[in-house]
Design a protein around this motif. Structure first.
Motif, PDB file in Angstrom:
ATOM      1  N   PRO A  52      90.708  28.043  11.273  1.00 19.70           N
ATOM      2  CA  PRO A  52      89.895  28.056  10.053  1.00 19.70           C
ATOM      3  C   PRO A  52      89.090  29.343  10.041  1.00 19.70           C
ATOM      4  O   PRO A  52      88.572  29.761  11.077  1.00 19.70           O
ATOM      5  CB  PRO A  52      88.995  26.828  10.208  1.00 19.70           C
ATOM      6  CG  PRO A  52      89.725  25.929  11.150  1.00 19.70           C
ATOM      7  CD  PRO A  52      90.456  26.830  12.096  1.00 19.70           C
ATOM      8  N   GLU A  53      88.993  29.997   8.906  1.00 25.22           N
ATOM      9  CA  GLU A  53      88.306  31.291   8.877  1.00 25.22           C
ATOM     10  C   GLU A  53      86.792  31.168   8.755  1.00 25.22           C
ATOM     11  O   GLU A  53      86.073  32.151   8.935  1.00 25.22           O
ATOM     12  CB  GLU A  53      88.849  32.166   7.754  1.00 25.22           C
ATOM     13  CG  GLU A  53      88.675  31.617   6.346  1.00 25.22           C
ATOM     14  CD  GLU A  53      89.204  32.598   5.310  1.00 25.22           C
ATOM     15  OE1 GLU A  53      88.639  33.704   5.202  1.00 25.22           O
ATOM     16  OE2 GLU A  53      90.180  32.267   4.621  1.00 25.22           O
ATOM     17  N   ALA A  54      86.291  29.988   8.477  1.00 25.48           N
ATOM     18  CA  ALA A  54      84.843  29.747   8.411  1.00 25.48           C
ATOM     19  C   ALA A  54      84.555  28.414   9.097  1.00 25.48           C
ATOM     20  O   ALA A  54      85.431  27.570   9.241  1.00 25.48           O
ATOM     21  CB  ALA A  54      84.365  29.713   6.965  1.00 25.48           C
ATOM     22  N   GLY A  55      83.308  28.254   9.537  1.00 23.72           N
ATOM     23  CA  GLY A  55      82.891  26.993  10.141  1.00 23.72           C
ATOM     24  C   GLY A  55      83.625  26.637  11.413  1.00 23.72           C
ATOM     25  O   GLY A  55      83.741  25.461  11.751  1.00 23.72           O
ATOM     26  N   PHE A  56      84.107  27.638  12.162  1.00 26.01           N
ATOM     27  CA  PHE A  56      84.932  27.358  13.335  1.00 26.01           C
ATOM     28  C   PHE A  56      84.166  27.392  14.648  1.00 26.01           C
ATOM     29  O   PHE A  56      84.659  26.919  15.664  1.00 26.01           O
ATOM     30  CB  PHE A  56      86.095  28.356  13.415  1.00 26.01           C
ATOM     31  CG  PHE A  56      85.667  29.788  13.563  1.00 26.01           C
ATOM     32  CD1 PHE A  56      85.373  30.324  14.807  1.00 26.01           C
ATOM     33  CD2 PHE A  56      85.548  30.607  12.444  1.00 26.01           C
ATOM     34  CE1 PHE A  56      84.974  31.646  14.937  1.00 26.01           C
ATOM     35  CE2 PHE A  56      85.151  31.933  12.569  1.00 26.01           C
ATOM     36  CZ  PHE A  56      84.858  32.451  13.820  1.00 26.01           C
ATOM     37  N   ARG A  57      82.970  27.949  14.677  1.00 27.13           N
ATOM     38  CA  ARG A  57      82.256  28.101  15.950  1.00 27.13           C
ATOM     39  C   ARG A  57      81.607  26.790  16.393  1.00 27.13           C
ATOM     40  O   ARG A  57      80.932  26.132  15.594  1.00 27.13           O
ATOM     41  CB  ARG A  57      81.179  29.182  15.848  1.00 27.13           C
ATOM     42  CG  ARG A  57      81.707  30.602  15.749  1.00 27.13           C
ATOM     43  CD  ARG A  57      80.570  31.604  15.840  1.00 27.13           C
ATOM     44  NE  ARG A  57      79.905  31.550  17.130  1.00 27.13           N
ATOM     45  CZ  ARG A  57      80.180  32.362  18.165  1.00 27.13           C
ATOM     46  NH1 ARG A  57      81.106  33.284  18.034  1.00 27.13           N
ATOM     47  NH2 ARG A  57      79.530  32.255  19.289  1.00 27.13           N
ATOM     48  N   ASN A  58      81.814  26.416  17.648  1.00 27.62           N
ATOM     49  CA  ASN A  58      81.157  25.213  18.158  1.00 27.62           C
ATOM     50  C   ASN A  58      79.855  25.535  18.879  1.00 27.62           C
ATOM     51  O   ASN A  58      79.160  24.637  19.347  1.00 27.62           O
ATOM     52  CB  ASN A  58      82.086  24.419  19.081  1.00 27.62           C
ATOM     53  CG  ASN A  58      82.599  25.234  20.264  1.00 27.62           C
ATOM     54  OD1 ASN A  58      81.893  26.081  20.810  1.00 27.62           O
ATOM     55  ND2 ASN A  58      83.844  24.986  20.657  1.00 27.62           N
ATOM     56  N   LYS A  59      79.537  26.828  18.983  1.00 32.05           N
ATOM     57  CA  LYS A  59      78.322  27.233  19.688  1.00 32.05           C
ATOM     58  C   LYS A  59      77.579  28.291  18.887  1.00 32.05           C
ATOM     59  O   LYS A  59      78.194  29.215  18.339  1.00 32.05           O
ATOM     60  CB  LYS A  59      78.652  27.790  21.067  1.00 32.05           C
ATOM     61  CG  LYS A  59      77.430  28.264  21.853  1.00 32.05           C
ATOM     62  CD  LYS A  59      77.809  28.887  23.186  1.00 32.05           C
ATOM     63  CE  LYS A  59      78.288  27.847  24.152  1.00 32.05           C
ATOM     64  NZ  LYS A  59      78.550  28.408  25.502  1.00 32.05           N
ATOM     65  N   ALA A  60      76.263  28.159  18.831  1.00 32.19           N
ATOM     66  CA  ALA A  60      75.400  29.156  18.200  1.00 32.19           C
ATOM     67  C   ALA A  60      74.492  29.745  19.264  1.00 32.19           C
ATOM     68  O   ALA A  60      73.772  29.012  19.950  1.00 32.19           O
ATOM     69  CB  ALA A  60      74.560  28.529  17.086  1.00 32.19           C
ATOM     70  N   LYS A  61      74.547  31.063  19.427  1.00 34.37           N
ATOM     71  CA  LYS A  61      73.647  31.782  20.327  1.00 34.37           C
ATOM     72  C   LYS A  61      72.662  32.552  19.454  1.00 34.37           C
ATOM     73  O   LYS A  61      72.990  33.625  18.959  1.00 34.37           O
ATOM     74  CB  LYS A  61      74.425  32.725  21.243  1.00 34.37           C
ATOM     75  CG  LYS A  61      75.393  32.035  22.178  1.00 34.37           C
ATOM     76  CD  LYS A  61      76.105  33.054  23.063  1.00 34.37           C
ATOM     77  CE  LYS A  61      77.066  32.371  24.017  1.00 34.37           C
ATOM     78  NZ  LYS A  61      77.759  33.356  24.900  1.00 34.37           N
ATOM     79  N   LEU A  62      71.497  31.994  19.257  1.00 32.19           N
ATOM     80  CA  LEU A  62      70.539  32.524  18.302  1.00 32.19           C
ATOM     81  C   LEU A  62      69.361  33.176  19.013  1.00 32.19           C
ATOM     82  O   LEU A  62      68.662  32.531  19.796  1.00 32.19           O
ATOM     83  CB  LEU A  62      70.041  31.407  17.383  1.00 32.19           C
ATOM     84  CG  LEU A  62      71.141  30.633  16.638  1.00 32.19           C
ATOM     85  CD1 LEU A  62      70.561  29.402  15.972  1.00 32.19           C
ATOM     86  CD2 LEU A  62      71.830  31.523  15.616  1.00 32.19           C
ATOM     87  N   VAL A  63      69.149  34.443  18.741  1.00 32.76           N
ATOM     88  CA  VAL A  63      67.986  35.139  19.275  1.00 32.76           C
ATOM     89  C   VAL A  63      66.761  34.710  18.466  1.00 32.76           C
ATOM     90  O   VAL A  63      66.804  34.651  17.229  1.00 32.76           O
ATOM     91  CB  VAL A  63      68.160  36.666  19.180  1.00 32.76           C
ATOM     92  CG1 VAL A  63      66.957  37.384  19.789  1.00 32.76           C
ATOM     93  CG2 VAL A  63      69.440  37.104  19.879  1.00 32.76           C
ATOM     94  N   VAL A  64      65.681  34.410  19.159  1.00 26.62           N
ATOM     95  CA  VAL A  64      64.436  34.018  18.486  1.00 26.62           C
ATOM     96  C   VAL A  64      63.593  35.268  18.255  1.00 26.62           C
ATOM     97  O   VAL A  64      63.362  36.059  19.170  1.00 26.62           O
ATOM     98  CB  VAL A  64      63.649  33.002  19.316  1.00 26.62           C
ATOM     99  CG1 VAL A  64      62.380  32.585  18.573  1.00 26.62           C
ATOM    100  CG2 VAL A  64      64.513  31.780  19.614  1.00 26.62           C
ATOM    101  N   GLY A  65      63.181  35.454  17.011  1.00 28.91           N
ATOM    102  CA  GLY A  65      62.335  36.588  16.665  1.00 28.91           C
ATOM    103  C   GLY A  65      61.213  36.161  15.752  1.00 28.91           C
ATOM    104  O   GLY A  65      60.912  34.974  15.610  1.00 28.91           O
TER     105      GLY A  65
END
Length: 372
Positions: A52-65
Motif C-alpha cells: 500500500p502506498e499510504a498508511g503502511f508504517r506500523n511504527k512512528a519515530k517522532l522527535v519531540v520539539g
C-alpha cells in the motif's frame, strides 16, 4: 500519494513523493536487477510485492520539539526546531489516532522537550508501534529518570483514553548524540510485549526489539521464504540474525515434525520472545543467543536477514559449510551484491523485490541460492 508537508517543503523525507506508485515500483525493480546482474546472472525474478502506498508504517519515530504547551511530534528542521507531522499519511489511522491523546497527556505533565541546539530538556522521542490487531506500544525516550514517578502516576489516565495501548515503557538516553535510544529500558505496564501476528504466527515484539516497519511487506517476505523452504524440503534450517524468529518459526510450521530448526540472535530479549512463540505454537524450533557474524552456518538450509552492512565474514563460513540452500533477505542491495560476489560456490536461483518503503528509494530483496 499527495502530501501537504512535502508540498510545503516542511518534510522531504519521502524522496519519491509525487511520483506515481507504479513508476516507483518499476524503477526499484530495474535498479535491483541491474545492480545484481553481474553477481546473479541466472536469477529468475518473481513479481515484486507492491505495498500500500499510504498508511503502511506500523511504527512512528517522532522527535519531540517545541516547548511546554506547544509540543511538536515529527522531525526537527535544520535549526533544531520542531516540525509537527502528526498528519503524515504514511501512518494508518490506528496509529495516527493515538498521536493526539499522547501529545495532550504529555502536555498536561509538562515534561520539557529536549532542546537539541541548547542541549537541555528531557523528552526526546515518542515511539509508537501498532500491531495487526491494532494494539499499541508506546515508548518515551527521555534524557533522565527524573520524571518517571510522574509518568507512572499519570499513566492510568492515558490508558483509559487509549484502551488499545497495552505496552508502555521509558527508554533513557542521557547522551547528546545521533543514537536514538539508550541501553536502559523501564517498563511501566505489566504487559511486556506487543503481539505482531503474521501468517498465523504470533511474533512477540518487546520494547527495543526489531520488527519490519511495514507489516504487509514483512508478511510477503515470510510467505516468499516459506514457499522456498517448502519447495526444497531441507533436512535442517538455521536462521541467522533471527530477531524474534519470524523466518525460523514460519519454516518450522511447514516442515515435517522433527526437522531441526534453529535461530541465532545477539539480542537475548528477542531470543526469549522467539522461544515464547515456539512454545505457544508447539513447535520444536530452538533459539539461542549469539553473534550471527561468527556462526558456523552448519545446516542444510541457512536463512540470513542481516542489518544493512550485510553478512561480511559470514560468507567465508558459508563457503566452508555443508549447507546446500541459502535464503538471503537484504535491506541494502549494495551490500547484498558484495556478499553474493563473495559466495562463488553459490548460484542465485530466484529473487523478489519487496517494497518495504513506498515513497522512497529503500526496499528489501529476498534471494534463494543453492550450491553451484
Amino acid at each position: 500519494m499527495q502530501c501537504d508537508y512535502f508540498d510545503a517543503g516542511a518534510c522531504r523525507s519521502c524522496t519519491f513523493m509525487g511520483i506515481p506508485y507504479d513508476v516507483q515500483l518499476r524503477r526499484k525493480q530495474q535498479d535491483v536487477q541491474e545492480r545484481l546482474a553481474r553477481v546473479a546472472p541466472e536469477v529468475v525474478w518473481r513479481s515484486p510485492f507492491a505495498s500500500p502506498e499510504a498508511g503502511f508504517r506500523n511504527k512512528a519515530k517522532l522527535v519531540v520539539g517545541g516547548s511546554p504547551g506547544a509540543l511538536t511530534l515529527g522531525i526537527l528542521d535544520r535549526e533544531g526546531r520542531g516540525v509537527d507531522l502528526q498528519g503524515c499519511g504514511l501512518y494508518p489511522h490506528a496509529l495516527s489516532a493515538a498521536f493526539g491523546p499522547v501529545a495532550r497527556w504529555l502536555e498536561r505533565l509538562q515534561v520539557p522537550p529536549y532542546d537539541v541546539p541548547r542541549r537541555r530538556g528531557e523528552l526526546k522521542h515518542v515511539l509508537l508501534t501498532v500491531s495487526p490487531d491494532e494494539e499499541l506500544m508506546l515508548r518515551l525516550v527521555l534524557r533522565s529518570d527524573r520524571h518517571l514517578p510522574r509518568l507512572r502516576d499519570a499513566l492510568p489516565r492515558l490508558l483509559e483514553e487509549l484502551p488499545s495501548l497495552v505496552v508502555v515503557s521509558v527508554n533513557l538516553q542521557p547522551e547528546h548524540k545521533a543514537v536514538l535510544e539508550g541501553e536502559h529500558e523501564v517498563l511501566l505496564t505489566e504487559q511486556e510485549h506487543l503481539t505482531m501476528s503474521i501468517g498465523g504466527v504470533p511474533l512477540h515484539l518487546r520494547p527495543g526489539g526489531f520488527f519490519q516497519t511495514n507489516t504487509a511487506a514483512a508478511a510477503a517476505l515470510y510467505e516468499t521464504a516459506t514457499g522456498w523452504v517448502r519447495d526444497v524440503a531441507p533436512r535442517s534450517v538455521l536462521d541467522l540474525y533471527c530477531g524474534v524468529g519470524g523466518f525460523a518459526l514460519h519454516a518450522a510450521r511447514v516442515l515435517p515434525a522433527g526437522t531441526p530448526v534453529r535461530g541465532l540472535e545477539i539480542s537475548a530479549e528477542a531470543v526469549a520472545a522467539a522461544r515464547t512463540t515456539a512454545a505457544e505454537l508447539g513447535l520444536a524450533a530452538d533459539f539461542g543467543t549469539g553473534d550471527a557474524d561468527a556462526a558456523t552456518a552448519d545446516a542444510d538450509l541457512v536463512v540470513v536477514n542481516p542489518p544493512r552492512r550485510g553478512i561480511g565474514a559470514l560468507t567465508q563460513a558459508l563457503e566452508r559449510s555443508s549447507a546446500r540452500h541459502l535464503v538471503y533477505s537484504s535491506c541494502d542491495v549494495a551490500s547484498l551484491a558484495r556478499d553474493l560476489a563473495d559466495l562463488p560456490s553459490w548460484v542465485a536461483q530466484e529473487a523478489r523485490l519487496v517494497d518495504m518503503f513506498p515513497q522512497t528509494g529503500h526496499h528489501e530483496v529476498v534471494v534463494r541460492l543453492q550450491r553451484g
